[in-house]
Every structure is written in C-alpha cells, then in structure tokens.
Design an enzyme around this catalytic site. Structure first.
Site, PDB file in Angstrom:
ATOM      1  N   ASP A  18      -3.236   2.516   2.869  1.00  0.00           N
ATOM      2  CA  ASP A  18      -2.905   1.561   1.631  1.00  0.00           C
ATOM      3  C   ASP A  18      -1.975   2.243   0.579  1.00  0.00           C
ATOM      4  OD1 ASP A  18      -2.829  -0.780  -0.119  1.00  0.00           O
ATOM      5  OD2 ASP A  18      -4.839  -0.154  -0.666  1.00  0.00           O
ATOM      6  N   MET A  19      -0.802   1.958   0.055  1.00  0.00           N
ATOM      7  CA  MET A  19      -0.164   2.571  -0.894  1.00  0.00           C
ATOM      8  C   MET A  19      -0.902   2.471  -2.257  1.00  0.00           C
ATOM      9  SD  MET A  19       2.155   3.573   1.383  1.00  0.00           S
ATOM     10  CE  MET A  19       3.014   4.582   0.163  1.00  0.00           C
ATOM     11  N   TYR A  23       4.380  -1.370  -6.118  1.00  0.00           N
ATOM     12  CA  TYR A  23       5.535  -1.872  -6.834  1.00  0.00           C
ATOM     13  C   TYR A  23       5.774  -0.904  -7.893  1.00  0.00           C
ATOM     14  CZ  TYR A  23       5.494  -6.611  -4.389  1.00  0.00           C
ATOM     15  OH  TYR A  23       5.526  -7.585  -3.458  1.00  0.00           O
ATOM     16  N   ARG A  60      -4.038   1.733 -15.935  1.00  0.00           N
ATOM     17  CA  ARG A  60      -5.482   1.168 -15.845  1.00  0.00           C
ATOM     18  C   ARG A  60      -6.581   1.747 -16.580  1.00  0.00           C
ATOM     19  NH1 ARG A  60      -5.643  -0.004  -9.185  1.00  0.00           N
ATOM     20  NH2 ARG A  60      -3.449  -0.621  -9.195  1.00  0.00           N
ATOM     21  N   ASP A 120       2.350  -3.173   1.947  1.00  0.00           N
ATOM     22  CA  ASP A 120       1.973  -1.884   1.719  1.00  0.00           C
ATOM     23  C   ASP A 120       0.892  -1.331   2.355  1.00  0.00           C
ATOM     24  OD1 ASP A 120      -0.125  -3.088   0.227  1.00  0.00           O
ATOM     25  OD2 ASP A 120      -0.021  -1.729  -1.385  1.00  0.00           O
ATOM     26  N   GLU A 121       0.525  -1.753   3.501  1.00  0.00           N
ATOM     27  CA  GLU A 121      -0.754  -1.601   4.054  1.00  0.00           C
ATOM     28  C   GLU A 121      -0.142  -1.493   5.629  1.00  0.00           C
ATOM     29  OE1 GLU A 121      -4.997  -4.018   3.661  1.00  0.00           O
ATOM     30  OE2 GLU A 121      -2.967  -5.111   3.246  1.00  0.00           O
TER      31      GLU A 121
HETATM   32  P1  TTP Z   1      -2.202  -4.323  -3.912  1.00  0.00           P
HETATM   33  O1  TTP Z   1      -2.145  -3.205  -2.911  1.00  0.00           O
HETATM   34  O2  TTP Z   1      -3.114  -5.620  -4.029  1.00  0.00           O
HETATM   35  O3  TTP Z   1      -2.198  -3.438  -5.382  1.00  0.00           O
HETATM   36  P2  TTP Z   1      -1.642  -2.002  -5.715  1.00  0.00           P
HETATM   37  O4  TTP Z   1      -0.783  -1.572  -4.603  1.00  0.00           O
HETATM   38  O5  TTP Z   1      -0.541  -2.582  -6.733  1.00  0.00           O
HETATM   39  O6  TTP Z   1      -2.468  -1.213  -6.435  1.00  0.00           O
HETATM   40  P3  TTP Z   1      -3.807  -0.591  -5.507  1.00  0.00           P
HETATM   41  O7  TTP Z   1      -3.543   0.859  -5.741  1.00  0.00           O
HETATM   42  O8  TTP Z   1      -4.870  -1.032  -6.223  1.00  0.00           O
HETATM   43  O9  TTP Z   1      -3.805  -0.952  -4.119  1.00  0.00           O
HETATM   44  O10 TTP Z   1      -0.478  -4.967  -3.832  1.00  0.00           O
HETATM   45  C1  TTP Z   1       0.360  -4.342  -3.246  1.00  0.00           C
HETATM   46  C2  TTP Z   1       1.737  -4.799  -4.209  1.00  0.00           C
HETATM   47  O11 TTP Z   1       1.637  -6.292  -4.181  1.00  0.00           O
HETATM   48  C3  TTP Z   1       1.385  -4.567  -5.649  1.00  0.00           C
HETATM   49  O12 TTP Z   1       1.874  -3.509  -5.892  1.00  0.00           O
HETATM   50  C4  TTP Z   1       2.419  -5.786  -6.156  1.00  0.00           C
HETATM   51  C5  TTP Z   1       2.117  -6.717  -5.156  1.00  0.00           C
HETATM   52  N1  TTP Z   1       1.112  -7.842  -5.694  1.00  0.00           N
HETATM   53  C6  TTP Z   1       1.700  -9.040  -5.926  1.00  0.00           C
HETATM   54  O13 TTP Z   1       3.050  -9.311  -6.080  1.00  0.00           O
HETATM   55  N2  TTP Z   1       0.832 -10.208  -6.310  1.00  0.00           N
HETATM   56  C7  TTP Z   1      -0.561  -9.981  -6.406  1.00  0.00           C
HETATM   57  O14 TTP Z   1      -1.169 -10.851  -6.959  1.00  0.00           O
HETATM   58  C8  TTP Z   1      -0.970  -8.822  -5.926  1.00  0.00           C
HETATM   59  C9  TTP Z   1      -2.374  -8.462  -5.851  1.00  0.00           C
HETATM   60  C10 TTP Z   1       0.005  -7.597  -5.386  1.00  0.00           C
END
Ligand code: TTP
Length: 696
Positions: A18-19, A23, A60, A120-121
């Site tokens: 998981d990235m 963004y 954060r 991103d997964e």
């Molecule tokens: P996530 O993997 O949920 O979050 P993240 O990568 O920003 O942070 P984390 O390190 O906690 O995993 O989401 C991946 C990307 O998807 C995030 O960077 C932005 C986008 N996104 C949206 O556009 N809307 C949303 O509601 C969410 C949750 C994520």
C-alpha cells in the site's frame, strides 16, 4: 454477500503493498521542494479551500485530517502546503496518479503474481519466489540481512526490555527450527523489503506492506505500521490479531453485515465470532456467509491473488454538493457528456493498448427530492449494453439517466425537466464501463465485435416515456440479460457505488478499497474507476512491424462503429481532427462499411467476413462488385458464405488511408475491367492487412 471458500492458504506467501499518502507523494515528486513538509492534496473547490483527499505524514503530526477542508487544515497547521488535484473537463484529472500507480505495479509484478487492487494498492503472491529462496538461499544462510527487512514488525514477537529489536527480528527470520510456513514467511519478508527498496529507488515513492498467508490478513497488516514499514503475521499470531480487531474494520464487514453482527449477535470484535458454531452462523446468515464468517474468525481465507494488472472497469464521476446540485436536464446532459467523453477516451485506449472491450455501460447518480417524505430513496443505477463511440455513449448514458430519474421520481408529481426550483437535484453522477474482456487475437474478431455492436439495442427506446421495449432486438442470452438491466441494475457487490468523500466537489476516487469490500468497493462505480493505464510501460500488442497500422485500424474501427473516435492514436490530435472532420463532412463511407453492407439477407455475412480473412482469395467479379471467399469455400461461390460490395461506393479518400500495398490492391479493384474475374493473385494484400496473425 461474501462467498465461502473453505480453502486454507496456510502454505502461501501473500503480500499487500500500500503506497503511503499516495497523491501527496506524487505531487512531492513533481515538486521536490515539498518533500518533508506538511503537505496535503485538495480537490479543486473554492469553498473553504477545497476538500483534503491526501495528507502527508508530516501534516498528520500537526493534526491535519483527510476529513478537513483546506481552511481548517491551515488553522491547525499554518505552514501546510496545499496542492490542488489537476483538473480537466471541469473535474479531477487522475491520470498522473494512475500512471504513477502503474509504475509501481510494473516493479512489483516482477516478483510474482500481481493483482492491482486500487490506484495505490497491490496484492502479490510470492509463494514461488519464497519457495525458491528457501531452497536456494534461506535467510539463515545469508551473511548480511538487509536493514529494511530487520526493521519489520513481526506480530507476536516479544521484545524483552533493552533487547535489540533488529537482533530479535534477525533471530526470527533465521530460525532453523521454525515450521515450514514461518520459514516461507521469513523469505517473504526479505523479498518484500527488497521490492520496497526497488520501488523507492525507481519511483521515489515509499510504501508499506503486510505479509502473511492470505490476502485478508496481509491487508490488515499493511495498515498497521505506516509509513514505509512492513508487518508480518505468523500463523501463531493470527488469533491475537483478530480477537482485538473491531468487526467493522474487517473487509466486507464495514456495512450492514457488520452492523447486524453487532446488533443481533453482540459481536464487536472479529474474535467474538469464535463463540458461534458454523451451523449457528449459517442459520443466521445463510450457508455461504455463515461459513465465510466462521472462516474469517480463524483467519482463513482462500481468496486467490488474481493475476491482473489492468482494472476490471473504467469510470468517470463527479459530485455536485450543496448549491451545486444539478436541477435541470440540460445541465445533467452537459456533465454526462463530459464524463462520457472521458470514459470513451479511456475505453479506446484500453482497446488499442490492451485489446480489451467493455460490454456494459452503467449510470449511477445520487439525488434528492426536496418535497419528498421518502428522502432516503436512492436514485436507481441503470445499465445497458455498451456501444463504442463517444456520441453513442453520451446518448445511452442520458437515456439511462432519464430512465433512472423517472423511476426515482416515481409517483411524486415532480417535473422531469426540472427548473431552478424543481423538486429534484442531482448531487453526484458517474458513468462506468464494466464486463471487460480480452478480444481474442486476430483483427477479424475486433471487426466482428464492432459489427455486432450495431445489433445491440440502444437504451433509448427503453428510456422512452413508459420504458417499454417497443422494438426488442434479438439478443444472445447474455446480452438480453444486460439489456434488462436498463430497468433492473445488476447488483454486483464490486460494482456498487459509494462516495466516501461526500463533501468533495470532484470525485477523485480511485482510492483505496478492495474488491468485494462492502464498505468502499474497489473500482466501484460512483468513484472514478481505475484505469488500465500502462501507456508508459505496455507496448502495443502489435508486433513492431504491425504497430504502424494501429492508427489506421483505430480509425477503421471507429468508422465501423459508425462513430467518431475520441482516441487520437499515433498522430497529433489536431491532425486527426482535421482528417476526421473532412471525412465527416464528406459523409465518407468507409471500406468496412462496404464490407458490411453486402447482401442484407445474408445473416452469415459477418461471420464469413471475419472467418475468411485468414485464408482468403479475392476475386474481382463482373461489373461493379467484388467478392471475397475463403479457400475452403472456393468450390461454392454461390452460397451465403460470400460477401461483396459495390466498388462505385468506395470513396477514394478512404483508400488513401490504407498502407500503400493495400491501396494498390484496392485501386486495382476499382478498375475491374482491367482485371480478369477470379484472377487476383493470392499475395500480400488487404486480407493480410486485416489478418493480424499474418505478416505484411
Ligand atoms: P489511501 O490509500 O486511502 O490513503 P493515502 O495513500 O493517502 O494514505 P495512507 O498512507 O494512509 O494509505 O488513498 C490513496 C489515494 O486515494 C489518496 O492518496 C488520495 C485518494 N483518495 C481520494 O481521492 N479520496 C478519498 O476519499 C480517499 C480515501 C483517497
């Protein structure tokens, strides 16, 4: 509902990658001066500084949360740097994030079977790699163990006060008395640490990982220690992990099923499920779900890592919160056109780059009725067979919308057309294309597909006033089912839509979810769906020699589908546009249209057209028509298995589009009097041109 798969995957090594704040990382790579600073990505919106969708770990620490608006984030962290999501067509343009995700996938896919689970997964099945490592270079044989691996979190591993954590991890990795499954996991730890380093070096992105024996546990683990860390779940630690895991945190239990477990059975943690027998759970929730619940309580999940680097669907969506709600049909039409244009573009890219076609078009919307006592009523999602071509998609989507709106308004006396004070408002719109499959190799199949397209009904009739099937077309069983979906939308769990970020202006939505997750289904429909975007990495599926033909084929396909393509392949867009306009202005009939318009009584024509390309003779027949027939058919030229067209109808400007060799041949057809009937040499020619597996 989850389906039980009573398969134990104990011997497998599965990783979930998981990235981190994805963004933000993409934006920080674009603007390196932002690295290390509290940063957030916001969706374009003038209201209170826009909605945050990604927050860096530095931000954060200052208390900035994704649920905040830009202005709130500045209040808690004045130095925060806010970056706006790129915008195209008045909505979020996620292409740069998709492409960045693809870069990562292409690195991870080197190690084992890889399933791209969201923007991103990724899930990886590393069993083979781990087995190989265990056989050839087990951890205990290594002189040095990489520091990244030594920083791993191993659930259940006790650290005595004052003990060196890395030493403990090293000891765990190198235990010669460990059981085979843990030894495999230890190899997985080394492999994943190495992969994460490769990702960092090649993309500058950090990621976190979970490593265990199945997807479910790995996903749980990857979120436990972020950013840039990895967590391992040995078999003996599974029970400890699950007994304290809130039921709603479990994949597929975030929604109604989880709530029911809480209220009906008093199950608050996954471990609480252990109190119930499989039979009891089946009594409450049915055979499949009961068994599935029984399994997950024990950390058992047989879900395979699917070898899939491309998305299962495409979509495009936008929200219109608060005063931005759409209240008139023309504004709905405007936005649907924008969304469909983007969808169509992506479909064409997928077709050209991956030779994949989508079969179902779906429309989802969220709406309100101000005068409605039943304010929780949902706008029904609608689907129909997908017809390629931007205008067709736009037309079909609008018809689906109108069908949905009629059903939504139902008995309420609200005007369909809408006006500023109308009783309805649309707060979210999305279109998606699903049921994507590969086109069998061979150009003929593409043509067959596009020819078949015209036989599909547009939903327009279905959307007319009474939603009556006035003029039913003949469908295959499968197609007729999907047509009925215009009225009853398919309820595939992974296609259900939820908007996680309701307040956001733009649906920037290829965010985290997992397939089958009821909470936020992955590639779900309301969010903009994940894109098959390997434009950077994946070469065209043509051989180098054929690839120059692709733009031509694209145009031919577009013409066959009776529509302009929005996909500009291989040429500058402006040039293509000029060409397309000139063709349109002339009302140019394409070659392939001629091929289709043969004897209309002959139902086998298309079949013959497609079948005969591989082994075909071309005969110029008398007068102004030409026939083509396959070798095997040459003795029977009178049957249906022959096709022809009028040479008079060929527009020379279409011929100019073909490769030179083909042009010569077609021009020869245009001079039939100079060529003897049945005298066309069998050689490189138009049939070979259309025959993908032959070399020109
Ligand atoms: P996530 O993997 O949920 O979050 P993240 O990568 O920003 O942070 P984390 O390190 O906690 O995993 O989401 C991946 C990307 O998807 C995030 O960077 C932005 C986008 N996104 C949206 O556009 N809307 C949303 O509601 C969410 C949750 C994520």
């Amino acid at each position: 509902m989850p389906v039980a798969k009573p398969v134990s995957s104990d011997g497998r090594v599965i990783a979930h990658i998981d990235m981190d704040c994805f963004y933000v990382q993409v934006e920080q790579r674009r603007q390196p001066e932002l690295r290390g600073l509290p940063t957030a990505v916001v969706q374009y919106n003038s209201w209170k500084g826009g909605g945050l969708i990604a927050v860096s770990y530095e931000a954060r620490k200052h208390g900035v949360k994704r649920s905040m608006r830009g202005d709130e984030a500045k209040e808690v962290c004045p130095q925060i740097r806010l970056v706006q999501v790129p915008v195209a067509r008045g909505k979020a343009d996620l292409n740069s994030y998709r492409e960045a995700g693809s870069e990562v996938v292409s690195i991870l896919a080197r190690a084992g079977r890889c399933e791209r689970a969201s923007i991103d997964e990724v899930y990886l099945d590393l069993t083979d790699a781990a087995e190989t490592m265990l056989a050839e270079t087990p951890p205990e044989s290594l002189e040095v163990i990489d520091d990244e691996a030594l920083k791993s979190h191993i659930l259940g591993l006790k650290h005595e006060d004052g003990s060196d954590m890395k030493e403990n991890v090293k000891e765990w990795l190198c235990r010669s008395d460990a059981d085979h499954r843990d030894k495999l996991l230890a190899c997985g730890v080394l492999i994943v640490a190495d992969l994460r380093m490769q990702v960092l070096q090649e993309t500058q992105f950090t990621c976190s990982a979970g490593i265990s024996h199945n997807k479910m546990l790995s996903k749980l683990a990857s979120a436990m220690n972020k950013p840039a860390q990895q967590t391992v779940v040995p078999c003996l630690s599974v029970q400890g992990l699950l007994e304290s895991l809130p039921i709603k945190k479990m994949k597929q239990l975030g929604g109604k099923l989880g709530s029911s477990l809480q209220s009906e059975l008093g199950v608050n943690f996954v471990g609480d499920l252990l109190r119930f027998s499989e039979q009891k759970l089946q009594e409450y929730y049915g055979i499949n779900t009961g068994t599935w619940l029984w399994n997950i309580a024990r950390g058992i999940s047989g879900e395979e890592v699917e070898g899939r680097l491309l998305p299962k669907s495409h979509g495009s969506g936008k929200t219109f919160p608060g005063p931005r709600a759409l209240k008139m049909l023309p504004s709905v039409q405007h936005w649907l056109n924008e969304l469909c244009e983007e969808l169509s573009e992506r479909l064409h890219i997928d077709l050209d780059q991956n030779r994949r076609i989508a079969r179902t078009l779906s429309l989802h919307a969220s709406a309100y009725m101000s005068s409605d006592s039943d304010s929780h009523k949902k706008f029904p999602s609608k689907s129909c067979p997908l017809r390629y071509g931007t205008i067709k998609i736009q037309e079909d989507a609008m018809n689906l919308f109108q069908a949905g709106l009629r059903e939504y308004l139902g008995p309420f006396k609200v005007k369909m057309q809408g006006n500023k004070k109308s009783g309805w408002g649309i707060t979210g719109l999305s279109v998606s294309a699903s049921k994507i499959s590969d086109i069998p190799s061979g150009t003929s199949s593409i043509m067959k597909y596009f020819q078949g397209q015209d036989q599909l009904c547009s939903p327009s009739k279905l959307a007319k006033d009474k939603l009556e099937l006035e003029n039913p077309c003949s469908f295959s069983e499968d197609e007729s089912n999907s047509t009925l979906n215009v009225i009853e939308h398919m309820k595939l769990p992974e296609e259900e839509a939820t908007i996680k970020n309701e307040s956001s202006d733009l649906v920037s939505t290829e965010y985290k979810t997992s397939r089958n997750s009821l909470e936020v289904p992955f590639y779900s429909a309301m969010p903009s769906l994940e894109k098959a975007d390997f434009s950077q990495e994946t070469p065209l599926s043509f051989s180098g020699r054929e690839s120059h033909l692709e733009p031509k084929l694209t145009e031919l396909r577009s013409k066959v589908s009776g529509e302009e393509s929005t996909f500009e392949s291989g040429r500058p867009a402006s040039e293509q546009q000029v060409k397309r306009n000139s063709l349109r202005d002339k009302g140019t009939p394409s070659l392939l249209r001629f091929f289709r318009r043969v004897d209309p009584s002959c139902s086998l024509q298309n079949e013959v057209l497609t079948q005969s390309f591989d082994n075909t003779n071309i005969c110029s027949s008398s007068e102004n028509s030409i026939s083509i027939h396959g070798d095997s058919l040459s003795e029977d030229l009178q049957g249906k298995e022959m096709w022809q067209y009028n040479v008079d109808e060929i527009d020379p400007s279409v011929i100019d589009e073909l490769p030179l060799k083909i042009q010569e041949e077609v021009r020869a057809w245009l001079r039939p009097q100079k060529r003897q009937a049945n005298s066309v040499r069998r050689s490189v020619g138009i049939t070979d041109y259309f025959s993908r597996n032959k070399k020109l």
